[in-house]
Write an enzyme that holds these catalytic residues in place. Structure first.
Site, PDB file in Angstrom:
ATOM      1  N   HIS A   1       0.819  -1.212   0.000  1.00 53.79           N
ATOM      2  CA  HIS A   1       0.000   0.000   0.000  1.00 53.79           C
ATOM      3  C   HIS A   1       0.854   1.262   0.000  1.00 53.79           C
ATOM      4  O   HIS A   1       1.361   1.683   1.041  1.00 53.79           O
ATOM      5  CB  HIS A   1      -0.881  -0.031   1.253  1.00 53.79           C
ATOM      6  CG  HIS A   1      -1.969   0.991   1.250  1.00 53.79           C
ATOM      7  ND1 HIS A   1      -3.205   0.740   1.787  1.00 53.79           N
ATOM      8  CD2 HIS A   1      -2.021   2.263   0.785  1.00 53.79           C
ATOM      9  CE1 HIS A   1      -3.966   1.822   1.660  1.00 53.79           C
ATOM     10  NE2 HIS A   1      -3.256   2.758   1.061  1.00 53.79           N
TER      11      HIS A   1
ATOM     12  N   LEU B   1       2.460   6.840  -4.946  1.00 57.86           N
ATOM     13  CA  LEU B   1       3.675   7.349  -5.596  1.00 57.86           C
ATOM     14  C   LEU B   1       3.439   8.657  -6.345  1.00 57.86           C
ATOM     15  O   LEU B   1       4.382   9.286  -6.815  1.00 57.86           O
ATOM     16  CB  LEU B   1       4.274   6.289  -6.526  1.00 57.86           C
ATOM     17  CG  LEU B   1       4.701   4.985  -5.814  1.00 57.86           C
ATOM     18  CD1 LEU B   1       5.334   4.012  -6.808  1.00 57.86           C
ATOM     19  CD2 LEU B   1       5.661   5.257  -4.663  1.00 57.86           C
ATOM     20  N   ARG B   2       2.174   9.062  -6.466  1.00 59.96           N
ATOM     21  CA  ARG B   2       1.781  10.406  -6.950  1.00 59.96           C
ATOM     22  C   ARG B   2       2.104  10.696  -8.409  1.00 59.96           C
ATOM     23  O   ARG B   2       1.824  11.809  -8.866  1.00 59.96           O
ATOM     24  CB  ARG B   2       2.423  11.502  -6.083  1.00 59.96           C
ATOM     25  CG  ARG B   2       2.194  11.355  -4.593  1.00 59.96           C
ATOM     26  CD  ARG B   2       0.738  11.446  -4.211  1.00 59.96           C
ATOM     27  NE  ARG B   2       0.575  11.548  -2.761  1.00 59.96           N
ATOM     28  CZ  ARG B   2      -0.457  11.059  -2.096  1.00 59.96           C
ATOM     29  NH1 ARG B   2      -1.448  10.441  -2.737  1.00 59.96           N
ATOM     30  NH2 ARG B   2      -0.530  11.192  -0.790  1.00 59.96           N
TER      31      ARG B   2
ATOM     32  N   ASN C   1      -4.868   6.408  -6.928  1.00 61.83           N
ATOM     33  CA  ASN C   1      -5.368   7.797  -6.805  1.00 61.83           C
ATOM     34  C   ASN C   1      -4.348   8.831  -7.279  1.00 61.83           C
ATOM     35  O   ASN C   1      -4.019   9.784  -6.581  1.00 61.83           O
ATOM     36  CB  ASN C   1      -5.868   8.090  -5.385  1.00 61.83           C
ATOM     37  CG  ASN C   1      -4.792   8.022  -4.318  1.00 61.83           C
ATOM     38  OD1 ASN C   1      -3.737   7.426  -4.531  1.00 61.83           O
ATOM     39  ND2 ASN C   1      -5.051   8.635  -3.176  1.00 61.83           N
TER      40      ASN C   1
ATOM     41  N   HIS D   1     -10.884   0.431   1.131  1.00 61.62           N
ATOM     42  CA  HIS D   1     -10.684   1.506   2.115  1.00 61.62           C
ATOM     43  C   HIS D   1     -12.032   1.643   2.817  1.00 61.62           C
ATOM     44  O   HIS D   1     -13.009   2.093   2.221  1.00 61.62           O
ATOM     45  CB  HIS D   1     -10.307   2.792   1.381  1.00 61.62           C
ATOM     46  CG  HIS D   1     -10.124   3.985   2.270  1.00 61.62           C
ATOM     47  ND1 HIS D   1      -8.982   4.758   2.248  1.00 61.62           N
ATOM     48  CD2 HIS D   1     -10.923   4.550   3.212  1.00 61.62           C
ATOM     49  CE1 HIS D   1      -9.097   5.744   3.130  1.00 61.62           C
ATOM     50  NE2 HIS D   1     -10.267   5.641   3.735  1.00 61.62           N
TER      51      HIS D   1
ATOM     52  N   ASP E   1       1.157   2.470   3.738  1.00 65.19           N
ATOM     53  CA  ASP E   1       0.291   3.584   3.300  1.00 65.19           C
ATOM     54  C   ASP E   1       1.122   4.865   3.140  1.00 65.19           C
ATOM     55  O   ASP E   1       0.683   5.961   3.491  1.00 65.19           O
ATOM     56  CB  ASP E   1      -0.884   3.811   4.258  1.00 65.19           C
ATOM     57  CG  ASP E   1      -1.991   4.666   3.627  1.00 65.19           C
ATOM     58  OD1 ASP E   1      -1.865   5.055   2.444  1.00 65.19           O
ATOM     59  OD2 ASP E   1      -2.995   4.936   4.319  1.00 65.19           O
TER      60      ASP E   1
ATOM     61  N   HIS F   1       2.902  14.255   1.073  1.00 61.07           N
ATOM     62  CA  HIS F   1       2.259  15.547   0.821  1.00 61.07           C
ATOM     63  C   HIS F   1       3.301  16.646   1.035  1.00 61.07           C
ATOM     64  O   HIS F   1       4.188  16.507   1.884  1.00 61.07           O
ATOM     65  CB  HIS F   1       1.084  15.780   1.779  1.00 61.07           C
ATOM     66  CG  HIS F   1      -0.067  14.837   1.545  1.00 61.07           C
ATOM     67  ND1 HIS F   1      -0.866  14.898   0.435  1.00 61.07           N
ATOM     68  CD2 HIS F   1      -0.519  13.793   2.275  1.00 61.07           C
ATOM     69  CE1 HIS F   1      -1.782  13.934   0.483  1.00 61.07           C
ATOM     70  NE2 HIS F   1      -1.594  13.240   1.590  1.00 61.07           N
TER      71      HIS F   1
HETATM   72  O1  DOR Z   1      -3.959   9.056   4.886  1.00 63.33           O
HETATM   73  C1  DOR Z   1      -4.230   8.709   3.745  1.00 63.33           C
HETATM   74  N1  DOR Z   1      -3.677   9.307   2.684  1.00 63.33           N
HETATM   75  N2  DOR Z   1      -5.112   7.739   3.572  1.00 63.33           N
HETATM   76  C2  DOR Z   1      -5.565   7.402   2.359  1.00 63.33           C
HETATM   77  O2  DOR Z   1      -6.340   6.487   2.251  1.00 63.33           O
HETATM   78  C3  DOR Z   1      -5.127   8.160   1.166  1.00 63.33           C
HETATM   79  C4  DOR Z   1      -3.813   8.750   1.379  1.00 63.33           C
HETATM   80  C5  DOR Z   1      -3.399   9.745   0.343  1.00 63.33           C
HETATM   81  O3  DOR Z   1      -3.557   9.454  -0.858  1.00 63.33           O
HETATM   82  O4  DOR Z   1      -2.848  10.773   0.699  1.00 63.33           O
END
Ligand code: DOR
Length: 431
Positions: free
Chosen positions: A61, A64-65, A95, A180, A306, A310
């Site tokens: 999980h 990688l953006r 996503n 999720h 996970d 950011h």
């Molecule tokens: O904390 C999270 N960030 N949970 C998620 O399910 C998505 C993820 C994100 O894409 O930043």
């Protein structure tokens, strides 16, 4: 022929149950021999004295953006951060921008990873178009392109009818649907776990029942459809209870837990540090203890980071505005090592949950040190003490609640397909 001898470590191979001191010889990308006193002739020698030699960690999980948010991370920087944490393979969520919901995008990620990432990268495709929870993606074409699972992670598929169809169709391709689980109508505006911490912070709470309810729903739909369900980032005692009881009934279900839900509670959020904001949120101590016990007893199969990068400016907002998520590759192993130090789990069983089990869930090689297997290996020093400085890490982002903390345990070398791709003294070596 290229030869690498990893000498004098504690060999931990969960696949065979082997836990003994010895050497490991790699030849032409594969494991050639494991045992005491192996011949080092013509081999590059890697000293592993005092360290564990285990299958490389496999992360189910990650985010990688790339494409779309390369200012947070890209496939190359994520892959470098992964190997610096001892991961040899990582699965990345859909996503991105655009979403990985068609075969061309899956293809792009695989191609980019081959060029840019020292870790193997396995794309997880969206379960629904645009992660909108309405129209299913073309699962057969996505699996043919290389998708290893389906998930709308980051979002819950709220429509039970859509979820049922996703599970039914996933039976055609035989890969897991990763869920999720947060009922958005119960989450409301919640940004921290509902309880004393949310009251003290004066912030809207996200209740455990939002997760419990959706785990229970998805488990029941998996039972109905016979599909393979994998529950992402389990964080509540209620969710664990639903998974445990489903397992007892023989439902085809696996589940993962993050290092943060194993070791941190909602008390961490009391300073309004937005790096502690994550979805699902850090929970109560009772939930955390339930997660630990469930990882130990096997109800939860795997540790998954996970890893959710950011940018600083995004986290530098009010708690309720900041995006949820924390980076995790480089801190995961030292953080979960806490369960070994307390005596809750043995090193071998922890390595199983970091490598063998996640590789099995993905249906990929890895997690196995048998002769002939691809040489994906981590050399991990469980005693090495170091200060984690996120700014010096390999991720493009620094959003970690462990930034500045002293860690015990560190990946000292990572080998992917027989190539030394990371050494703690030399850094990431390729590509
Ligand atoms: O904390 C999270 N960030 N949970 C998620 O399910 C998505 C993820 C994100 O894409 O930043």
């Amino acid at each position: 022929m290229t030869r690498l001898l990893i000498r004098g470590g504690r060999i931990l191979d969960p696949a065979s149950g082997r836990d003994e001191f010895g050497d490991l010889l790699v030849e032409d990308g594969r494991i050639a021999a494991v045992g005491p006193g192996l011949d080092a002739r013509e081999a590059e020698v890697l000293d592993a004295e005092g360290a564990w030699v285990a299958p490389g960690f496999v992360d189910l999980h990650t985010h990688l953006r790339e494409p779309g948010q390369e200012y947070k991370e890209d496939i190359g920087s994520g892959g470098r951060s992964a190997v610096a944490g001892g991961f040899t393979a990582i699965a990345c969520m859909a996503n991105t921008h655009p979403v990985n919901d068609d075969p061309a995008m899956t293809d792009f990620i695989i191609d980019r990873a081959e060029h840019d990432s020292p870790a193997r990268v396995y794309p997880i495709a969206a379960a629904t178009k645009g992660l909108e929870g309405r129209v299913m993606t073309e699962m057969i074409a996505l699996v043919a392109a290389g998708a290893v699972a389906f998930s709308d992670d980051g979002k819950t598929i709220m429509n039970g009818g859509v979820m049922r169809r996703v599970l039914e169709y996933s039976n055609l391709v035989g890969v897991p649907v990763v869920v999720h689980c947060e009922d958005l109508t119960l989450v409301g505006d919640g940004v921290v776990n509902e309880g004393p911490a949310s009251t003290r912070l004066g912030l809207p709470g996200n209740p455990a029942i939002a997760e419990d309810l959706h785990v229970a729903r998805d488990v029941m739909l998996a039972e109905l459809t016979g599909a393979y369900l994998h529950v992402a980032h389990v964080s509540t005692a209620g969710g664990i209870d639903a998974i445990r009881r489903a397992r007892e009934r023989g439902v085809n279900i696996t589940a993962e837990v993050t290092p943060h839900h194993l070791t941190l509670t909602d008390e961490e959020t009391l300073g309004y540090d937005t790096n502690t904001k994550v979805a699902p949120p850090l929970r109560s101590k009772a939930d955390m203890l339930a997660c630990r016990a469930a990882l130990v007893d096997g109800t939860l199969d795997a540790v998954a980071t996970d890893h959710a990068p950011h940018a600083q400016y995004e986290k530098d907002q009010e708690f309720s505005e900041a995006p949820p998520g924390m980076i995790g590759f480089e801190t995961a192993a030292p953080v979960v090592l806490d369960l070994v130090r307390t005596g809750e789990i043995t090193p071998l069983e922890l390595m199983r949950r970091m490598s063998t089990n996640p590789a099995r869930i993905l249906g990929k090689p890895g997690g196995n040190l048998a002769e002939g297997q691809p040489a994906d290996i981590v050399v991990f020093d469980p005693e090495r003490s170091w200060v984690y400085d996120a700014a010096k890490g390999y991720s493009k982002s620094q959003n970690s609640p462990w930034d500045g903390r002293t860690m015990t345990g560190r990946a000292v070398a990572t080998i992917v397909g027989g190539r030394l791709v990371y050494h703690v003294d030399r850094g990431v070596l390729v590509p």
